[in-house]
Design an enzyme around this catalytic site. Structure first.
Site, PDB file in Angstrom:
ATOM      1  N   HIS A 185      29.975 -56.677 138.031  1.00 16.98           N
ATOM      2  CA  HIS A 185      30.645 -56.527 139.686  1.00 16.98           C
ATOM      3  C   HIS A 185      31.200 -57.681 140.135  1.00 16.98           C
ATOM      4  O   HIS A 185      32.163 -57.099 140.848  1.00 16.98           O
ATOM      5  CB  HIS A 185      29.478 -56.704 140.915  1.00 16.98           C
ATOM      6  N   GLU A 428      28.501 -40.394 136.312  1.00 10.55           N
ATOM      7  CA  GLU A 428      28.402 -41.258 135.317  1.00 10.55           C
ATOM      8  C   GLU A 428      27.731 -41.514 134.497  1.00 10.55           C
ATOM      9  O   GLU A 428      27.974 -42.239 133.746  1.00 10.55           O
ATOM     10  CB  GLU A 428      28.598 -42.655 136.492  1.00 10.55           C
ATOM     11  N   ASP A 452      30.192 -47.384 134.421  1.00 10.22           N
ATOM     12  CA  ASP A 452      29.067 -46.715 133.815  1.00 10.22           C
ATOM     13  C   ASP A 452      29.020 -45.313 132.837  1.00 10.22           C
ATOM     14  O   ASP A 452      28.498 -45.760 131.418  1.00 10.22           O
ATOM     15  CB  ASP A 452      28.277 -46.082 134.784  1.00 10.22           C
ATOM     16  N   CYS A 499      36.610 -42.905 140.425  1.00  8.83           N
ATOM     17  CA  CYS A 499      36.589 -44.575 140.761  1.00  8.83           C
ATOM     18  C   CYS A 499      36.194 -45.598 140.135  1.00  8.83           C
ATOM     19  O   CYS A 499      35.711 -46.792 140.349  1.00  8.83           O
ATOM     20  CB  CYS A 499      35.552 -44.201 142.374  1.00  8.83           C
TER      21      CYS A 499
HETATM   22  C1  PEP Z   1      30.649 -47.118 138.168  1.00 13.68           C
HETATM   23  O1  PEP Z   1      30.135 -46.808 137.302  1.00 13.68           O
HETATM   24  O2  PEP Z   1      31.838 -46.202 137.541  1.00 13.68           O
HETATM   25  C2  PEP Z   1      31.373 -47.064 139.829  1.00 13.68           C
HETATM   26  C3  PEP Z   1      32.434 -47.216 140.069  1.00 13.68           C
HETATM   27  O3  PEP Z   1      30.261 -47.385 140.196  1.00 13.68           O
HETATM   28  P1  PEP Z   1      29.695 -48.914 139.954  1.00 13.68           P
HETATM   29  O4  PEP Z   1      30.714 -49.733 139.569  1.00 13.68           O
HETATM   30  O5  PEP Z   1      29.623 -49.467 140.962  1.00 13.68           O
HETATM   31  O6  PEP Z   1      28.259 -48.576 139.470  1.00 13.68           O
HETATM   32 MG    MG Z   2      28.335 -47.285 138.858  1.00 13.11          MG
END
Ligand code: PEP
Ligand code: MG
Length: 568
Positions: A185, A428, A452, A499
């Protein structure tokens, strides 16, 4: 030159600011009593003025109750008994730092042994104050991100999402971390802030010190400590070229994202806060494909954000999107995203544990507040609600039913709720990609969370730089899961977006277009470069490319095919 993992684009050149807790090593050589008394007096005064300055800065961000902690620290630092005990020890011949450590240690153990929880907690305050006092006695600096007031590059072992959230773009030119992968993140936040960053840069912490010059190339993932004149010139030139290219993309700002044979896709943005909307608008996004609401929860320091606070945030985003779709993801906490006011039971594998929709379906009291806020805000724009980490159809049905029941409840209270809210899910977890055609009977849309999805498919922790080589968005296995998901959605007349970071990856765009992805959601800073690629491609040709890609054996074979297309 050190090598790390490239996360974003851009080049930063600046001085190092090390985010590192200093290590206390007590003095050994004896100094005379007078010198020690003077040292102690100066250090104590500095400790008091440091706490006052931190309180002053924090008062701009925190409420009155939250500031009380600093008052407790001030009281402790000004406590005459604490001071007198240390002075007495110094007068007996103990060095100031040793005396301060000894007095605070015995106070800490005294408070920790008390039954009253109030006094138990005071032990933490004493530790905090005496750590600051010891640092001042030993001439060590305690880093504080919110106090940075000059342009620097942050160098840290690791940046937590809340560290990144504190960064002020005016002064933080970029950051380098020792650990972390491309989809940690911290890396995602760097892209969102438009900051150049290199993560997983092994050895950076021992290779530089505060004030060293640093060059950071976020595209190549390289870092140079104390560059030569020639290197400095070379990278200043590269930085200028990068900024020029960025400027040239401005002509695409209001253009639709249409291929040369007339196929249109949506390029939308990932956001973490209403503050990101300026960036979204200035980068020509066609809506919001992922609003990571957990940042709202992480910014709060002492309790879950109230329904009212959440309503305000969602309303601002919906209004500023001016009728364009806003996909809000419900709380995705757990894994690497923790809350200061919520205790997670320890788990061996938090990424596989109690998190996201699992937690929300278990703690409906927490979930309810968010869903009510979302539904109330729905009349201010075009809202889509999306659940994270859905693994089974039952989970999706339960979450959707919870939203519908909450809507009924609000209507009964006389509160207006939009009738056009789409309810979809993130894909995911591999199980939901495999079963996508069945999920599509219930969900209005999918958004593929590749960060994920790849982590779980390859069984490779997204936080670990050691297995970062397994983050392979173009691996045919991943492409097949993506294809199944898109086809599953389309079989039921639903749309499919993406996303995860792959959605804004220039190398992935041609294949995703060919696989039929409808919506690409990415950090705002990636929108224009991606629009440039999409508008230069032919959809039919990309379908052929995608067909070849899913039959490849390795990621490098797919990469080679994509490079051919992009270099044409
Ligand atoms: C993902 O897992 O691709 C996603 C967009 O969510 P995060 O990165 O917040 O886990
Ligand atoms: Mg995710």
């Amino acid at each position: 030159m050190l090598k790390g993992i490239a996360t974003s684009s851009g080049i930063a050149i600046g001085k190092v600011y090390k985010l590192e807790q200093p290590k206390i090593v007590l003095s050994e050589a004896k100094a005379d009593v007078e010198t020690n008394l003077k040292k102690f007096d100066d250090a104590l005064n500095k400790t008091i003025s440091d706490i006052e300055a931190i309180k002053e800065r924090a008062s701009k961000r925190l409420a009155e109750e939250e500031l009380a902690i600093f008052d407790a620290h001030l009281m402790m630092a000004q406590d005459p008994e604490f001071k007198d005990q240390i002075i007495a020890m110094i007068k007996e011949g103990t060095n100031a730092d040793q005396a301060a450590k000894s007095v605070s240690d015995s106070l800490v153990s005294m408070f920790e042994s008390m039954d009253d929880p109030y006094f138990k907690e005071r032990a933490a305050d004493i530790k905090d104050v005496s750590f600051r006092l010891l640092c001042n006695l030993l001439g060590l600096t305690i880093p504080d991100l919110s106090s940075i007031d000059e342009e620097v590059i942050i160098v840290a072992e690791e940046m937590t999402p809340s560290d990144t959230a504190q960064l002020d773009k005016k002064y933080a030119l970029g950051f380098v971390t020792e650990i972390g992968g491309k989809t940690s993140h911290a890396a995602i936040m760097a892209v969102a802030l438009g900051l150049p960053a290199v993560v997983g840069c092994t050895g950076i912490m021992t290779s530089c010190k505060n004030g060293d010059m640093l060059i950071l190339d976020a595209k190549e993932g390289t870092v140079i400590v104390n560059p030569s004149e020639a290197e400095l010139k070379e990278y200043q030139q590269k930085r200028a070229e990068f900024l020029e290219e960025k400027q040239a993309l401005q002509v695409l700002l209001d253009k639709p994202s249409i291929t040369t044979d007339g196929h249109q896709v949506e390029l939308v943005a990932n956001i973490g806060s209403p503050k990101d909307m300026d960036n979204v608008i200035s980068n020509g996004a066609e809506g919001i494909g992922l609003y990571r609401t957990e940042f709202l929860y992480m910014e709060s320091t002492d309790d879950f954000p109230s329904e009212e606070d959440q309503f305000e945030a969602y309303k601002v985003v919906l209004e500023r999107a001016q009728g364009k779709r806003v996909v809000v993801r419900t709380l995705d906490i757990g894994g690497d995203k923790k809350l200061p006011y919520f205790e997670f039971d320890p788990e061996m594998n938090p990424f596989l544990g109690y998190r996201a929709i699992r937690l929300c379906l278990d703690r409906k009291d927490i979930f309810k507040v968010q869903v009510r806020a979302l539904l109330r805000a729905s009349v201010y724009g075009k809202l889509a609600i999306m659940f994270p980490m859905i693994a089974t159809i039952d989970e999706f049905k339960n979450a959707k039913q919870f939203v519908l029941d909450t809507k009924e409840e609000l209507l009964k209270e006389g509160v207006k709720v939009s009738d056009e809210i789409e309810i979809g899910m993130m894909v995911e977890i591999p199980a939901s990609a495999v079963l996508a055609d069945e999920f599509a009977k219930y969900a209005d849309f999918f958004s593929i969370g590749t960060n994920d999805l790849i982590q779980y498919s390859m069984a490779a922790d997204r936080m670990s730089e050691k297995v970062a080589y397994l983050y392979q968005p173009l691996n045919p296995a991943i492409l097949r899961l993506v294809k199944m998901t898109i086809e599953g959605a389309h079989s039921q007349g639903k749309w499919c977006g993406m996303c995860g970071e792959m959605g804004g990856d220039p190398m992935a765009a041609p294949v995703l277009l060919g696989l039929g992805l409808d919506e690409f959601s990415m950090s705002a800073s990636r929108i224009l470069p991606t629009r440039k690629i999409i508008t230069s491609l032919n959809k039919k040709e990309m379908e052929d490319l995608a067909n070849k890609a899913i039959k490849c054996h390795t990621e490098s074979e797919v990469s080679a095919l994509v490079k051919e297309v992009l270099n044409k």
